[in-house]
Scaffold this motif. Structure first.
Motif, PDB file in Angstrom:
ATOM      1  N   UNK A 697       0.968  -1.178   0.030  1.00  0.00           N
ATOM      2  CA  UNK A 697      -0.017   0.075  -0.035  1.00  0.00           C
ATOM      3  C   UNK A 697       0.867   1.303   0.128  1.00  0.00           C
ATOM      4  N   UNK A 698       1.840   1.183   0.793  1.00  0.00           N
ATOM      5  CA  UNK A 698       2.827   2.319   0.867  1.00  0.00           C
ATOM      6  C   UNK A 698       3.602   2.716  -0.596  1.00  0.00           C
ATOM      7  N   UNK A 699       3.882   1.498  -1.306  1.00  0.00           N
ATOM      8  CA  UNK A 699       4.334   1.725  -2.604  1.00  0.00           C
ATOM      9  C   UNK A 699       3.270   2.259  -3.443  1.00  0.00           C
ATOM     10  N   UNK A 700       2.062   1.848  -3.250  1.00  0.00           N
ATOM     11  CA  UNK A 700       0.882   2.217  -4.095  1.00  0.00           C
ATOM     12  C   UNK A 700       1.016   3.898  -4.047  1.00  0.00           C
ATOM     13  N   UNK A 701       0.885   4.460  -2.847  1.00  0.00           N
ATOM     14  CA  UNK A 701       0.527   5.628  -2.514  1.00  0.00           C
ATOM     15  C   UNK A 701       1.661   6.407  -2.902  1.00  0.00           C
ATOM     16  N   UNK A 702       2.945   5.964  -2.894  1.00  0.00           N
ATOM     17  CA  UNK A 702       4.082   6.591  -3.362  1.00  0.00           C
ATOM     18  C   UNK A 702       3.977   6.681  -4.913  1.00  0.00           C
ATOM     19  N   UNK A 703       3.779   5.793  -5.445  1.00  0.00           N
ATOM     20  CA  UNK A 703       3.532   5.994  -7.004  1.00  0.00           C
ATOM     21  C   UNK A 703       2.395   6.713  -7.590  1.00  0.00           C
ATOM     22  N   UNK A 704       1.406   6.791  -6.670  1.00  0.00           N
ATOM     23  CA  UNK A 704       0.402   7.821  -7.016  1.00  0.00           C
ATOM     24  C   UNK A 704       0.850   9.267  -6.723  1.00  0.00           C
ATOM     25  N   UNK A 705       1.411   9.824  -5.907  1.00  0.00           N
ATOM     26  CA  UNK A 705       2.003  10.860  -5.438  1.00  0.00           C
ATOM     27  C   UNK A 705       2.722  11.352  -6.478  1.00  0.00           C
ATOM     28  N   UNK A 706       3.648  10.594  -7.013  1.00  0.00           N
ATOM     29  CA  UNK A 706       4.687  10.939  -7.855  1.00  0.00           C
ATOM     30  C   UNK A 706       4.173  10.552  -9.491  1.00  0.00           C
ATOM     31  N   UNK A 707       2.778  10.547  -9.654  1.00  0.00           N
ATOM     32  CA  UNK A 707       2.262  10.315 -11.030  1.00  0.00           C
ATOM     33  C   UNK A 707       2.821   9.483 -11.842  1.00  0.00           C
ATOM     34  N   UNK A 708       3.414   8.143 -11.196  1.00  0.00           N
ATOM     35  CA  UNK A 708       3.700   7.125 -11.812  1.00  0.00           C
ATOM     36  C   UNK A 708       2.309   5.927 -12.168  1.00  0.00           C
ATOM     37  N   UNK A 709       1.596   6.063 -11.349  1.00  0.00           N
ATOM     38  CA  UNK A 709       0.210   5.692 -11.753  1.00  0.00           C
ATOM     39  C   UNK A 709      -1.003   6.744 -11.777  1.00  0.00           C
ATOM     40  N   UNK A 710      -2.109   6.129 -12.479  1.00  0.00           N
ATOM     41  CA  UNK A 710      -3.077   7.285 -12.780  1.00  0.00           C
ATOM     42  C   UNK A 710      -4.103   7.473 -11.842  1.00  0.00           C
ATOM     43  N   UNK A 711      -4.451   6.260 -10.902  1.00  0.00           N
ATOM     44  CA  UNK A 711      -5.300   6.397 -10.055  1.00  0.00           C
ATOM     45  C   UNK A 711      -5.212   5.455  -8.988  1.00  0.00           C
ATOM     46  N   UNK A 712      -5.783   5.305  -7.834  1.00  0.00           N
ATOM     47  CA  UNK A 712      -5.948   4.117  -6.835  1.00  0.00           C
ATOM     48  C   UNK A 712      -7.626   3.790  -6.931  1.00  0.00           C
ATOM     49  N   UNK A 713      -7.905   2.741  -6.870  1.00  0.00           N
ATOM     50  CA  UNK A 713      -9.371   2.326  -6.818  1.00  0.00           C
ATOM     51  C   UNK A 713      -9.441   1.529  -5.737  1.00  0.00           C
ATOM     52  N   UNK A 714     -10.403   1.704  -4.839  1.00  0.00           N
ATOM     53  CA  UNK A 714     -10.549   1.166  -3.626  1.00  0.00           C
ATOM     54  C   UNK A 714     -11.970   0.507  -3.391  1.00  0.00           C
ATOM     55  N   UNK A 715     -11.932  -0.885  -3.283  1.00  0.00           N
ATOM     56  CA  UNK A 715     -13.097  -1.662  -2.862  1.00  0.00           C
ATOM     57  C   UNK A 715     -13.409  -2.215  -1.627  1.00  0.00           C
ATOM     58  N   UNK A 716     -14.159  -1.703  -0.803  1.00  0.00           N
ATOM     59  CA  UNK A 716     -14.687  -1.814   0.322  1.00  0.00           C
ATOM     60  C   UNK A 716     -15.086  -3.256   0.822  1.00  0.00           C
ATOM     61  N   UNK A 717     -14.230  -4.210   0.929  1.00  0.00           N
ATOM     62  CA  UNK A 717     -14.814  -5.510   0.989  1.00  0.00           C
ATOM     63  C   UNK A 717     -15.419  -5.812   2.315  1.00  0.00           C
ATOM     64  N   UNK A 718     -15.012  -5.236   3.234  1.00  0.00           N
ATOM     65  CA  UNK A 718     -15.425  -5.694   4.921  1.00  0.00           C
ATOM     66  C   UNK A 718     -16.456  -4.525   5.239  1.00  0.00           C
ATOM     67  N   UNK A 719     -16.961  -3.567   4.594  1.00  0.00           N
ATOM     68  CA  UNK A 719     -17.924  -2.449   4.509  1.00  0.00           C
ATOM     69  C   UNK A 719     -17.304  -1.661   5.805  1.00  0.00           C
ATOM     70  N   UNK A 720     -16.149  -1.161   5.914  1.00  0.00           N
ATOM     71  CA  UNK A 720     -15.619  -0.449   6.786  1.00  0.00           C
ATOM     72  C   UNK A 720     -16.122   0.811   6.640  1.00  0.00           C
ATOM     73  N   UNK A 721     -16.408   1.485   8.029  1.00  0.00           N
ATOM     74  CA  UNK A 721     -16.829   3.063   8.137  1.00  0.00           C
ATOM     75  C   UNK A 721     -15.571   3.744   8.451  1.00  0.00           C
ATOM     76  N   UNK A 722     -15.583   5.060   8.251  1.00  0.00           N
ATOM     77  CA  UNK A 722     -14.663   5.786   8.628  1.00  0.00           C
ATOM     78  C   UNK A 722     -13.756   5.586   9.830  1.00  0.00           C
ATOM     79  N   UNK A 723     -14.394   5.381  11.095  1.00  0.00           N
ATOM     80  CA  UNK A 723     -13.759   5.008  12.310  1.00  0.00           C
ATOM     81  C   UNK A 723     -13.022   3.827  12.524  1.00  0.00           C
ATOM     82  N   UNK A 724     -13.480   2.610  11.272  1.00  0.00           N
ATOM     83  CA  UNK A 724     -13.034   1.439  11.450  1.00  0.00           C
ATOM     84  C   UNK A 724     -11.307   1.309  10.839  1.00  0.00           C
ATOM     85  N   UNK A 725     -11.100   2.498   9.971  1.00  0.00           N
ATOM     86  CA  UNK A 725     -10.021   2.328   9.285  1.00  0.00           C
ATOM     87  C   UNK A 725      -8.941   2.878   9.843  1.00  0.00           C
ATOM     88  N   UNK A 726      -7.622   2.322   9.856  1.00  0.00           N
ATOM     89  CA  UNK A 726      -6.470   2.930  10.760  1.00  0.00           C
ATOM     90  C   UNK A 726      -5.703   3.794   9.832  1.00  0.00           C
TER      91      UNK A 726
END
Length: 787
Positions: A697-726
């Motif tokens: 995940x850290x590598x994906x965010x690094x690549x996104x910040x420096x425009x090496x990838x176009x975007x990050x798509x997130x699928x919420x499999x376990x139906x997390x709400x805002x408070x449940x994500x660390x």
């Protein structure tokens, strides 16, 4: 016809039988049990002439027997001062005690008239009366057995033999009262708790090296233990403290001890004396973190002799588990003799001196008379005399140069006055020292009679209680230095006639804090506060201070008289709206800064949506799928449903479990493949904190910040709400709703994913080729028209 009558009496443990004949001529009165030699035997064999005479003879017999058996056994063995008694709260058997000590629980730190009960007890038997046992060797290596009668009180004496261990059958002789095996070659003492009646054990001059804390446990009657002149180098903690032990006198002198645990010095049970003399003890340690608090109960202690060792100072009980000095009084009943140590009379002793003063007023013990060995000025002086004369100020600790004491200065800690003194008076200094010793006590700094020209900021000034800078050439006082002197009670600046200006920070102190003597300040409209400061604190300006103002006209006036009107100062008034506007702008800036700090990732994600910056036009993969492969449900869905659907539409998918090469570090592989992917698709599950997943995940965010990838798509499999994500970035995705919900009620998850991915690489290439080929393009147009 004769009529016989037998009468049996039981008196003082003896059976008496009186037989008389009414009509005969013989009347006998005799004892039928054996009487000890020391008791007077009575036999009345004369004929009875009448019943009256018979009765008289019986009374005489009983009276005589009472006199014989009534003799106290302890009085016979010792003196009239002793009698049989049982020591309360003790496992010891009945002993011979001094008469006025019976049924009294006490112990004897010293052999004084008031503390002699337990320590001067004796046995109800003599060693000469015990049955002697023999030692029979079974091997040439020193193994042996005991032989002799095992159902009588016995003793085992075998001196200067070849025993290497206690006889193997010694537990068969449970009535052993006395063991003397001195001058053998015994190396180990195995557990002998079976000898419940053992009173004395002498194993001196053997080769014992270690004492375990269960070796003598359970010996309920053991009073005397002699382990002197062995090779003991280690004694386990709590070796003498267990409550099933009753050892009163313990000899451990002339062994090889280097350290002794505090639990073998402070023994929480009655005892008389423990002798640690002539060892090599250097330290008293606390191996098991023993503590003594105000709630702990501790019995009256005995005498512990630590003389003729290698101790270099008093025992520091405060670092050995004693909570504080008030609790230390609990162990003052223990007599601890360390009078021959080379005593260093310094600040480390000072906390104990006040407590010792009250003790010395109540009692005196000879081992209290200790003399100082260090420092030289106190050498051979009696510590009790110094205490009674209240010379506590002499107990100081010098601070060496390697602890930041300036060169050629005198630095010391003086607990009696709660201070650390740094004395650099008259040392030719031209500036204040950069650093000084930092202790827990306030600093008192003496820098008078030097050539210092500036009172500068120093880090140690906030710990300074007294600062003496008199008779220097100070002309400048820094405001930052004044701020640091917030804990000072006295700053002496007398004799510095070059001071013509004071920093405005000084007005927040009382004038009496500073001692200037005669001070003449150049007063103008910029420091008109000086006169107000003196006027407001007129009663607290100090007896030694005289403040004057010298104006531009060279007039000398009392400082409190020089006001704005006196100086004819015109105040420039600032419009009221300026500070209000400034406050609003400041609040606005702080609010924006706080919002940016709290929502920085959300702001960045929204910013990226608005900005298109993709110089790169070609990727090897359309999407890199990142998920926790240990979650079986996700893995099955990816392999069976999601992946086939994407690849069927021409998407080039990088799946780590399928595409990574074997033998190459996983971190290198996901970094390389992620750089070649246009999108990174993350399946967010409950195993968010998985280590490898977190690295990807850290590598994906690094690549996104420096425009090496176009975007990050997130699928919420376990139906997390805002408070449940660390993770804060993933929380930003959830907060902004920039994710696909796995529990999509319209069952359009895969379709929505394809919309976010756009056209696949294969579709784009086919359309591009068709557009470049006119024939293909027109044929496709005709086909579409027909449809």
């Amino acid at each position: 016809m004769q009529r016989k009558t037998h009468v049996l009496f039981r008196r003082h443990g003896f059976y008496e039988k009186i037989r008389y004949v009414f009509q005969g001529r013989v009347c006998k009165l005799e004892k039928t049990s054996e009487i000890p030699d020391r008791m007077m035997a009575l036999k009345l064999l004369n004929p009875c002439r009448s019943n009256i005479e018979l009765i008289l003879r019986i009374l005489v017999f009983l009276s005589a027997n009472t006199l014989v058996t009534g003799i106290n056994q302890c009085q016979h063995m010792y003196s009239d001062m002793y009698s049989v008694c049982k020591i309360e709260n003790s496992t010891l058997p009945e002993l011979c005690c001094i008469n006025n000590c019976c049924n009294v629980e006490t112990s004897c730190p010293s052999y004084t008239a008031n503390q002699r009960c337990v320590c001067r007890t004796g046995t109800l038997w003599k060693i000469s009366e015990l049955h002697a046992l023999d030692v029979e060797y079974t091997t040439v290596r020193g193994s042996a057995i005991v032989s002799g009668q095992n159902d009588v009180k016995s003793k085992l004496e075998h001196e200067a033999g070849y025993l290497t261990t206690l006889p193997i059958n010694i537990c068969d002789y449970h009535l052993l009262y006395h063991i003397d095996l001195k001058k053998n070659k015994i190396r180990e003492i195995r557990k002998i708790s079976c000898l419940a009646h053992l009173d004395t054990l002498d194993l001196s001059e053997n080769r014992v090296s270690i004492i375990h804390n269960n070796t003598f446990q359970g010996l309920l009657s053991l009073r005397q233990l002699n382990l002197a002149h062995n090779m003991i180098s280690y004694i386990e903690p709590y070796s003498w403290s267990h409550q099933t032990s009753s050892i009163l006198n313990l000899q451990l002198d002339d062994n090889d001890l280097l350290n002794i645990d505090i639990t073998n010095v402070i023994i929480n049970r009655p005892f008389c004396k423990i002798d640690y003399r002539q060892n090599k003890i250097q330290n008293v340690i606390n191996e098991v973190d023993w503590t003594l608090t105000a709630k702990d109960e501790i019995v009256q202690g005995g005498f512990v002799d630590l003389t003729e060792n290698s101790l270099t100072g008093v025992i520091d009980f405060l670092h050995l588990g004693v909570a504080d000095l008030r609790v230390l009084g609990k162990i003052f009943s223990y007599g601890i003799d360390i009078r021959d140590i080379p005593l260093r009379c310094d600040c480390k002793m000072e906390p104990f001196l006040h407590m010792a003063e009250s003790v010395l007023q109540l009692l005196w013990r000879s081992y209290f008379n200790m003399c100082c060995f260090y420092p030289d000025q106190l050498q051979n002086q009696s510590v009790p005399n110094l205490i009674m004369l209240k010379q506590f100020d002499l107990f100081v600790c010098d601070i060496p140069r390697n602890e930041s004491c300036p060169y050629d200065c005198n630095c010391y800690t003086q607990p009696s006055k709660n201070r650390v003194v740094v004395n650099c008076s008259g040392h030719g200094l031209d500036k204040m020292p950069e650093v000084l010793p930092r202790k827990d006590l306030p600093l008192e700094i003496y820098l008078d009679n030097n050539s210092i020209s500036r009172l500068s900021w120093r880090g140690y000034l906030n710990q300074t209680r007294k600062l003496v800078l008199s008779n220097n050439i100070i002309t400048t006082i820094d405001g930052s230095a004044i701020d640091q002197l917030q804990n000072a009670t006295e700053v002496d600046l007398r004799g510095n006639t070059g001071i013509k200006k004071l920093p405005s920070e000084i007005q927040y102190y009382k004038p009496s804090t500073f001692i200037f003597g005669e001070l003449k300040i150049n007063c103008d409209c910029e420091n008109v506060w000086f006169g107000k400061w003196i006027e407001i604190n007129h009663n607290e300006k100090g007896d030694n201070n005289h403040f004057w103002c010298q104006t531009v006209t060279n007039a000398k006036e009392a400082a409190e008289l020089v006001t704005e009107d006196y100086l004819d100062c015109e105040q420039s008034k600032v419009p009221t709206w300026i500070p209000i506007l400034f406050a609003i702008l400041t609040s606005l800036v702080l609010g924006i800064a706080l919002i940016i700090k709290l929502f920085k990732y959300e702001i960045y994600l929204l910013f990226r949506r608005l900005r298109n910056k993709y110089e790169r036009q070609h990727w090897s993969y359309d999407v890199y799928i990142l998920y926790d492969e240990s979650v079986n449900e996700i893995h099955k869905w990816i392999i069976n449903d999601f992946l086939p659907s994407l690849e069927a539409d021409g998407y080039l998918v990088c799946l780590p479990s399928r595409d990574f090469s074997i033998g190459i570090p996983y971190e290198e592989e996901f970094a390389r493949f992620m750089e070649q992917s246009k999108f990174v698709l993350i399946v967010l599950s409950k195993n968010e904190r998985n280590v490898l997943w977190d690295l990807e995940w850290k590598q994906a965010w690094y690549s996104y910040r420096y425009y090496n990838i176009k975007s990050i798509i997130v699928i919420n499999f376990d139906m997390f709400d805002y408070a449940s994500v660390h993770h804060p970035v993933l929380r930003a995705y959830i907060r902004l709703g920039m994710y696909l919900d796995f529990s999509n009620m319209e069952k359009s998850l895969i379709i929505d994913t394809k919309k976010m991915l756009g056209c696949s690489s294969r579709t784009n290439r086919r359309l591009k080729n068709e557009f470049c080929n006119p024939n293909t393009r027109f044929k496709r147009h005709d086909l579409l028209m027909k449809r």
